[in-house]
Design a protein around this motif. Structure first.
Motif, PDB file in Angstrom:
ATOM      1  N   ARG A   1       2.433 -26.404   4.949  1.00 42.14           N
ATOM      2  CA  ARG A   1       2.156 -25.063   5.470  1.00 42.14           C
ATOM      3  C   ARG A   1       0.739 -24.630   5.140  1.00 42.14           C
ATOM      4  O   ARG A   1       0.018 -24.092   5.994  1.00 42.14           O
ATOM      5  CB  ARG A   1       3.165 -24.072   4.898  1.00 42.14           C
ATOM      6  CG  ARG A   1       2.977 -22.649   5.410  1.00 42.14           C
ATOM      7  CD  ARG A   1       4.100 -21.728   4.976  1.00 42.14           C
ATOM      8  NE  ARG A   1       4.206 -21.629   3.538  1.00 42.14           N
ATOM      9  CZ  ARG A   1       5.206 -22.118   2.828  1.00 42.14           C
ATOM     10  NH1 ARG A   1       6.196 -22.771   3.412  1.00 42.14           N
ATOM     11  NH2 ARG A   1       5.237 -21.960   1.508  1.00 42.14           N
TER      12      ARG A   1
ATOM     13  N   GLU B   1      11.907  -3.196   1.254  1.00 36.24           N
ATOM     14  CA  GLU B   1      10.658  -2.847   0.581  1.00 36.24           C
ATOM     15  C   GLU B   1      10.184  -1.456   0.972  1.00 36.24           C
ATOM     16  O   GLU B   1       9.717  -0.684   0.134  1.00 36.24           O
ATOM     17  CB  GLU B   1       9.584  -3.889   0.917  1.00 36.24           C
ATOM     18  CG  GLU B   1       9.852  -5.274   0.353  1.00 36.24           C
ATOM     19  CD  GLU B   1       9.889  -5.284  -1.162  1.00 36.24           C
ATOM     20  OE1 GLU B   1       9.151  -4.473  -1.773  1.00 36.24           O
ATOM     21  OE2 GLU B   1      10.652  -6.064  -1.742  1.00 36.24           O
TER      22      GLU B   1
ATOM     23  N   LYS C   1       5.497 -26.542   1.283  1.00 32.06           N
ATOM     24  CA  LYS C   1       4.389 -25.647   0.915  1.00 32.06           C
ATOM     25  C   LYS C   1       3.043 -26.300   1.193  1.00 32.06           C
ATOM     26  O   LYS C   1       2.132 -25.654   1.741  1.00 32.06           O
ATOM     27  CB  LYS C   1       4.501 -25.301  -0.567  1.00 32.06           C
ATOM     28  CG  LYS C   1       3.442 -24.340  -1.054  1.00 32.06           C
ATOM     29  CD  LYS C   1       3.631 -24.013  -2.518  1.00 32.06           C
ATOM     30  CE  LYS C   1       2.546 -23.057  -3.004  1.00 32.06           C
ATOM     31  NZ  LYS C   1       2.704 -22.738  -4.454  1.00 32.06           N
TER      32      LYS C   1
ATOM     33  N   LYS D   1      10.633 -28.506  -1.098  1.00 29.32           N
ATOM     34  CA  LYS D   1       9.896 -27.237  -1.096  1.00 29.32           C
ATOM     35  C   LYS D   1       8.413 -27.458  -1.326  1.00 29.32           C
ATOM     36  O   LYS D   1       7.571 -26.809  -0.693  1.00 29.32           O
ATOM     37  CB  LYS D   1      10.463 -26.306  -2.173  1.00 29.32           C
ATOM     38  CG  LYS D   1      11.831 -25.754  -1.833  1.00 29.32           C
ATOM     39  CD  LYS D   1      12.270 -24.736  -2.871  1.00 29.32           C
ATOM     40  CE  LYS D   1      13.602 -24.120  -2.498  1.00 29.32           C
ATOM     41  NZ  LYS D   1      14.060 -23.115  -3.497  1.00 29.32           N
ATOM     42  N   GLU D   2       8.091 -28.389  -2.228  1.00 24.83           N
ATOM     43  CA  GLU D   2       6.681 -28.672  -2.482  1.00 24.83           C
ATOM     44  C   GLU D   2       6.009 -29.281  -1.261  1.00 24.83           C
ATOM     45  O   GLU D   2       4.882 -28.923  -0.905  1.00 24.83           O
ATOM     46  CB  GLU D   2       6.559 -29.617  -3.683  1.00 24.83           C
ATOM     47  CG  GLU D   2       6.936 -28.966  -4.998  1.00 24.83           C
ATOM     48  CD  GLU D   2       6.912 -29.948  -6.153  1.00 24.83           C
ATOM     49  OE1 GLU D   2       6.904 -29.496  -7.311  1.00 24.83           O
ATOM     50  OE2 GLU D   2       6.868 -31.168  -5.892  1.00 24.83           O
TER      51      GLU D   2
ATOM     52  N   ASN E   1       3.697 -14.156   5.733  1.00 23.82           N
ATOM     53  CA  ASN E   1       4.220 -13.640   4.472  1.00 23.82           C
ATOM     54  C   ASN E   1       5.585 -14.263   4.209  1.00 23.82           C
ATOM     55  O   ASN E   1       6.527 -14.057   4.989  1.00 23.82           O
ATOM     56  CB  ASN E   1       4.343 -12.110   4.503  1.00 23.82           C
ATOM     57  CG  ASN E   1       2.988 -11.440   4.627  1.00 23.82           C
ATOM     58  OD1 ASN E   1       2.012 -11.913   4.051  1.00 23.82           O
ATOM     59  ND2 ASN E   1       2.923 -10.346   5.374  1.00 23.82           N
ATOM     60  N   ILE E   2       5.678 -15.037   3.147  1.00 22.09           N
ATOM     61  CA  ILE E   2       6.925 -15.711   2.814  1.00 22.09           C
ATOM     62  C   ILE E   2       7.793 -14.764   2.002  1.00 22.09           C
ATOM     63  O   ILE E   2       7.363 -14.211   0.992  1.00 22.09           O
ATOM     64  CB  ILE E   2       6.663 -17.011   2.023  1.00 22.09           C
ATOM     65  CG1 ILE E   2       5.702 -17.907   2.800  1.00 22.09           C
ATOM     66  CG2 ILE E   2       7.968 -17.728   1.730  1.00 22.09           C
ATOM     67  CD1 ILE E   2       6.218 -18.328   4.145  1.00 22.09           C
ATOM     68  N   LYS E   3       9.014 -14.578   2.441  1.00 19.12           N
ATOM     69  CA  LYS E   3       9.960 -13.708   1.736  1.00 19.12           C
ATOM     70  C   LYS E   3      10.656 -14.536   0.662  1.00 19.12           C
ATOM     71  O   LYS E   3      11.307 -15.544   0.955  1.00 19.12           O
ATOM     72  CB  LYS E   3      10.973 -13.135   2.725  1.00 19.12           C
ATOM     73  CG  LYS E   3      11.865 -12.076   2.118  1.00 19.12           C
ATOM     74  CD  LYS E   3      12.712 -11.436   3.204  1.00 19.12           C
ATOM     75  CE  LYS E   3      13.646 -10.389   2.623  1.00 19.12           C
ATOM     76  NZ  LYS E   3      12.924  -9.322   1.944  1.00 19.12           N
ATOM     77  N   THR E   4      10.521 -14.095  -0.591  1.00 16.96           N
ATOM     78  CA  THR E   4      11.068 -14.861  -1.716  1.00 16.96           C
ATOM     79  C   THR E   4      12.337 -14.239  -2.290  1.00 16.96           C
ATOM     80  O   THR E   4      13.061 -14.904  -3.026  1.00 16.96           O
ATOM     81  CB  THR E   4      10.024 -14.965  -2.834  1.00 16.96           C
ATOM     82  OG1 THR E   4       9.618 -13.660  -3.224  1.00 16.96           O
ATOM     83  CG2 THR E   4       8.802 -15.744  -2.356  1.00 16.96           C
ATOM     84  N   ASP E   5      12.610 -12.966  -1.995  1.00 16.99           N
ATOM     85  CA  ASP E   5      13.814 -12.346  -2.541  1.00 16.99           C
ATOM     86  C   ASP E   5      14.926 -12.340  -1.505  1.00 16.99           C
ATOM     87  O   ASP E   5      14.770 -12.840  -0.394  1.00 16.99           O
ATOM     88  CB  ASP E   5      13.515 -10.919  -3.010  1.00 16.99           C
ATOM     89  CG  ASP E   5      12.934 -10.073  -1.892  1.00 16.99           C
ATOM     90  OD1 ASP E   5      12.901 -10.555  -0.751  1.00 16.99           O
ATOM     91  OD2 ASP E   5      12.502  -8.927  -2.169  1.00 16.99           O
ATOM     92  N   ARG E   6      16.051 -11.748  -1.881  1.00 18.73           N
ATOM     93  CA  ARG E   6      17.217 -11.727  -0.994  1.00 18.73           C
ATOM     94  C   ARG E   6      17.466 -10.339  -0.398  1.00 18.73           C
ATOM     95  O   ARG E   6      18.540 -10.067   0.126  1.00 18.73           O
ATOM     96  CB  ARG E   6      18.458 -12.169  -1.781  1.00 18.73           C
ATOM     97  CG  ARG E   6      18.321 -13.558  -2.388  1.00 18.73           C
ATOM     98  CD  ARG E   6      19.588 -14.008  -3.058  1.00 18.73           C
ATOM     99  NE  ARG E   6      20.666 -14.155  -2.103  1.00 18.73           N
ATOM    100  CZ  ARG E   6      21.922 -14.505  -2.426  1.00 18.73           C
ATOM    101  NH1 ARG E   6      22.214 -14.715  -3.707  1.00 18.73           N
ATOM    102  NH2 ARG E   6      22.850 -14.614  -1.511  1.00 18.73           N
TER     103      ARG E   6
END
Length: 259
Positions: free
Chosen positions: A60, A114, A57, A53-54, A103-108
Motif C-alpha cells: 500500500r 469519531e 502495508k 498485514k506487513e 485513512n485506515i480505520k484501526t478501531d471497531r
C-alpha cells in the motif's frame, strides 16, 4: 649466555607464559557471545517470513508513493477526456491535484463515531466554560455585595457619629442662648430619666402617631437648624457671625462638600 638458555625478553618466551589477569578472558568471551547473538537476530529478521498485514502495508505504501501510470484504466479515461498529469480537476483546472488521502480505520467504532465523540467533547467543554463563567459571575457579585454592604455600614456609622456631634452642639448652643427645652426631643442627646417618666412617655407615643425619622433625615434637619439659628457648621466646627459669613466661608451643608 649459552645457546641452551632462552632469552626471557624474546617473543617465544613470552608466548609460553599464561595470562593470569582475573576476568579478562571472561569479558572477552561475553563480548563475543553478545556479538554472535546480535548477528543471529539480524539474520533471523532478514530470513523471517513477513505476515500478511506487513506485506499489505508495504504494498500500500509503495503504491501511494508512486504516481498513477498510464496503465490505470481510470487514468486512461481521464486522459481521453483531455486531462493532463499534474493538472487540477474540473473545466478550469481548479480542483484537486493529488488523490484523496487514504485513512485506515484501526478501531471497531461505527461510521460517525469519531464525529459523535468530537461533538460530545465540545459540548462538555462548553458546559465547563459556562460553569466557570457562572462561578466567576457569582464570585464577582458576592464581592460587589460585600463591598456595598461594608460601604453602607461605614456610611451609616459616619451619619450616626455626625448626628451625635450635632446633638451635643445643639444642646450647647441652645443653652448659651437660654433655651432650656429642645425644639424636638431628639435635637439634644438623650438624658437619663426615671422609669416612670419613660412609661408616661411611651403611653403618650402610643396615643399619638409619630413618623419615625431615619438618622440621615434627623441629621439633615438638625444641621439645617444649627446653620439657620446658630450659624454653626458641624463639619467646619465653626460658629459664623451671620448668614452671609456662613455662606461665604462654609463649603456647603453636607459632609461631601467638606471632603
Amino acid at each position: 649466555m649459552s645457546d641452551n638458555e632462552e632469552d626471557y625478553m624474546s617473543d617465544a618466551f613470552l608466548s609460553k607464559i599464561q595470562d593470569v589477569k582475573p576476568g579478562v578472558s571472561m569479558v572477552r568471551r561475553v563480548k563475543e557471545a553478545m556479538k554472535k547473538e546480535v548477528q543471529q537476530k539480524e539474520k533471523n529478521i532478514k530470513n523471517r517470513q513477513k505476515s500478511y498485514k506487513e506485506q499489505e502495508k508495504e504494498s500500500r505504501e509503495s503504491a501511494l508513493q508512486s504516481s498513477i501510470s498510464n496503465e490505470n484504466k481510470g487514468f486512461a479515461l481521464l486522459q481521453k477526456m483531455g486531462y493532463k498529469a499534474g493538472q487540477g480537476l474540473g473545466k478550469q483546472g481548479a480542483g484537486r491535484v493529488d488523490p484523496i488521502p487514504l485513512n485506515i480505520k484501526t478501531d471497531r467504532g461505527g461510521i460517525g463515531m469519531e464525529e459523535m465523540k468530537k461533538r460530545k467533547a465540545e459540548e462538555e467543554l462548553e458546559n465547563y466554560r459556562q460553569k466557570v463563567h457562572a462561578k466567576q459571575q457569582n464570585e464577582t457579585k458576592s464581592l460587589q455585595d460585600f463591598r456595598s454592604r461594608v460601604r453602607t455600614e461605614r456610611e451609616e456609622r459616619k451619619i450616626e457619629g455626625d448626628l451625635r456631634r450635632s446633638q451635643r452642639a445643639c444642646e450647647q448652643l441652645d443653652s448659651q442662648k437660654g433655651i432650656t427645652v429642645p425644639r424636638e426631643d431628639w435635637y439634644w442627646p438623650k438624658a437619663d430619666v426615671d422609669d416612670e417618666a419613660d412609661e408616661f412617655k411611651e403611653e403618650e407615643e402610643e396615643e399619638e402617631e409619630i413618623v419615625e425619622l431615619t438618622s440621615f433625615d434627623k441629621l439633615q434637619i438638625l444641621t439645617s437648624y444649627l446653620r439657620g439659628v446658630h450659624f454653626y457648621c458641624i463639619w467646619c466646627g465653626t460658629t459664623y457671625n451671620d448668614e452671609e459669613d456662613l455662606s461665604s466661608n462654609c463649603p456647603g451643608d453636607t459632609a461631601a462638600d467638606h471632603e
